[in-house]
Design an enzyme around this catalytic site. Structure first.
Site, PDB file in Angstrom:
ATOM      1  CD  GLU A 165      -3.247  -0.928   1.955  1.00  0.00           C
ATOM      2  OE1 GLU A 165      -3.238  -0.042   2.824  1.00  0.00           O
ATOM      3  OE2 GLU A 165      -4.202  -1.716   1.805  1.00  0.00           O
ATOM      4  CD  GLU A 369      -3.777  -5.957   3.713  1.00  0.00           C
ATOM      5  OE1 GLU A 369      -4.623  -5.177   4.200  1.00  0.00           O
ATOM      6  OE2 GLU A 369      -2.549  -5.755   3.749  1.00  0.00           O
TER       7      GLU A 369
HETATM    8  C1  BGP Z   1      -4.573  -2.120   5.167  1.00  0.00           C
HETATM    9  C2  BGP Z   1      -3.210  -2.495   5.718  1.00  0.00           C
HETATM   10  C3  BGP Z   1      -3.240  -3.583   6.747  1.00  0.00           C
HETATM   11  C4  BGP Z   1      -4.425  -3.522   7.675  1.00  0.00           C
HETATM   12  C5  BGP Z   1      -5.717  -3.292   6.910  1.00  0.00           C
HETATM   13  C6  BGP Z   1      -6.936  -3.141   7.776  1.00  0.00           C
HETATM   14  O1  BGP Z   1      -4.540  -0.785   4.762  1.00  0.00           O
HETATM   15  O2  BGP Z   1      -2.378  -2.925   4.668  1.00  0.00           O
HETATM   16  O3  BGP Z   1      -2.006  -3.559   7.414  1.00  0.00           O
HETATM   17  O4  BGP Z   1      -4.186  -2.633   8.698  1.00  0.00           O
HETATM   18  O5  BGP Z   1      -5.617  -2.160   6.094  1.00  0.00           O
HETATM   19  O6  BGP Z   1      -7.026  -1.817   8.256  1.00  0.00           O
HETATM   20  P1  BGP Z   1      -7.179  -1.445   9.769  1.00  0.00           P
HETATM   21  O7  BGP Z   1      -6.111  -2.174  10.510  1.00  0.00           O
HETATM   22  O8  BGP Z   1      -7.013   0.031   9.832  1.00  0.00           O
HETATM   23  O9  BGP Z   1      -8.538  -1.891  10.148  1.00  0.00           O
END
Ligand code: BGP
Length: 473
Positions: A165, A369
């Site tokens: 990201e 993800e």
């Molecule tokens: C993405 C990241 C992850 C994870 C996910 C969920 O942006 O790559 O590392 O954090 O989001 O988001 P959050 O943890 O803010 O709920």
């Protein structure tokens, strides 16, 4: 309308699940590990830090055994740069190498393919103090770090991800702690960092080709379909602009080695264009990846901007849109429901995103993800076993997998799906009570309890999905 010659998911489809080092490992300063920027980031009051997380560092064998029971074909995790190089470069920390050696071997013992992210938000603090990605020396440090991990683990790791990201680190610098607000023009500085990260990525792709000719490597941005708030031509224009800035800037560079025209025009208008040194564009050329990995949680909707909105600054959350006055403004999509955190749930948007990316770049895709964060509750099932009845998560994933299958039938080449997250871990901003995993970790924000692992209902559901190749959803 579906194609009657309907294509199926490939027989070697990589059903997997994801984590990242700073969110799952804990042991943040153990066995020689140095601090990273995210280890030291400020945390919202009332939520935990990343010091212990799920204690995966000490419990990875127990966790991998559960991953094997779940049936994972692949496990996407990140290597912590500061476990390997505590200050970002210089002497290698042997204990860090030993940890990942053992973790990778354990995965392979169970037949689980390691899918490794090199960099997931955790820039070494020592490099940050020397200017971070704003300093071109960080590019060399990243290449050296990549060379070290390729040399040590490349005999067993066949799939690599460069940077997780990168687009979120730039667009949500405030939320992810990448933006230095003390600078005169923090956004210009961020786009310079962005340019350096793109250079670093291109060189690491080329390095991978050179030292691991049979391995595969790709970027892992967060890519989502952008909707216009209406059919008003200026809303459509706004969506087109935002998509270029948010999505295509990153992938056009990774695949074609050039800056996206619309995004570049935006940078010019804002005065944020990076300095491009002689030779940079040659480095960026001919570094196309083997595949594109992407993260998807929600689609986004924007409307035209009057140019007079007060800048929203930041949302504190990398998945919510921040408008750019004069270009686009965030809008709510009334056709979609939102989750507990205000993220719009949009499985069809996932299919559109898969189609758009594949249509644009014609490279195999893997989803690294996708998932639903929720405040899970540990309860007893009928047999008296502790579990979580996370039907909401099952519904979310079922709908997204269905749409991914439809995209496949339409000709999109997808070779893997890795939901976030394999096991409960600490959210980037919202602590450990916001859970994503198939496996519950028994801890609260500040009470570590016994960190015991419990299979959620979604664990058994996903096990079935994998064993039936998603024929039973
Ligand atoms: C993405 C990241 C992850 C994870 C996910 C969920 O942006 O790559 O590392 O954090 O989001 O988001 P959050 O943890 O803010 O709920």
């Amino acid at each position: 309308m579906l194609n009657p010659k309907s294509r199926q998911l490939t027989p070697h489809f990589l059903w997997g699940a994801s984590t990242s080092a700073y969110q799952v490992e804990g042991a943040w300063d153990k066995d020689g590990k140095g601090p990273s920027v995210i280890d030291l980031a400020n945390h919202t009051e009332g939520v935990t830090d990343f010091k212990v997380c799920s204690d995966h560092y000490h419990r990875y064998k127990e966790d991998i055994k559960l991953f094997a029971e779940l049936g994972l074909k692949t496990y996407r995790f990140s290597i912590s740069w500061t476990r390997i190089y505590p200050t970002g470069r210089g002497d290698i920390n042997k204990a860090g190498i030993a940890f990942y050696d053992s973790l990778i071997n354990e995965l392979l013992n169970y037949g689980i393919e390691p899918f490794v992210t090199l960099y997931h938000f955790d820039l070494p603090q020592a490099l940050a103090e020397q200017g971070g990605w704003g300093n071109r020396e960080t590019i060399d440090a990243f290449i050296e770090y990549a060379r070290t991990v390729f040399n040590h683990f490349g005999d067993r790791v066949k799939f690599w991800l460069t940077i997780n990201e990168q687009n979120m680190m730039i667009l949500h610098g405030n939320a992810l702690g990448t933006q230095d607000t003390s600078l005169a023009d923090p956004m210009k500085a961020l786009y310079q960092e962005n340019h350096h990260m793109l250079l670093a990525q291109a060189q690491v792709v080329k390095l991978c080709r050179q030292v691991l000719p049979t391995a595969k490597i790709g970027p892992a941005p967060n890519i989502v379909s952008i909707y216009p708030a209406s059919s008003h031509p200026e809303d459509i224009l706004a969506a087109n602009t935002y998509s270029a800035i948010r999505n295509w800037l990153y992938l056009d560079m990774a695949v074609f080695g050039r800056y996206n025209t619309i995004a570049w025009n935006f940078l010019e208008c804002r005065g944020w264009t990076p300095t491009i040194e002689k030779g940079d564009m040659e480095i960026l050329a001919n570094a196309a990846p083997d595949f594109i990995a992407f993260n998807y949680y929600t689609s986004q909707t924007v409307a035209r901007s009057s140019g007079e909105e007060v800048e929203k600054g930041h949302t504190g959350d990398q998945h919510l849109t921040v408008g750019e006055s004069g270009f686009y403004t965030a809008s709510r999509n009334t056709h979609l429901k939102v989750n507990e955190f205000g993220w719009e749930v949009d499985p069809v948007g996932f299919r559109t995103t898969l189609r758009e990316i594949y249509d644009r770049y014609q490279l195999p895709l893997i989803v690294t993800e996708n998932g639903l964060g929720a405040f899970d509750e540990l309860v007893k099932d009928e047999q008296g076993n502790l579990t979580v009845e996370d039907n909401y998560r099952i519904d979310f994933l079922r709908q997204h997998i269905e749409q991914m299958r439809l995209a496949t039938e339409e000709g999109v080449e997808v070779f893997g799906f890795c939901p976030w997250s394999a096991i409960d871990l600490v959210s980037t901003h919202q602590g450990c009570s916001k859970r994503y995993g198939f496996i519950y970790v028994n801890r609260d924000e500040f009470d570590l309890k016994d960190l015991a692992r419990y299979r959620k209902k979604s664990f058994y559901w996903y096990q079935q999905v994998i064993s039936t190749e998603a024929k039973e959803l």
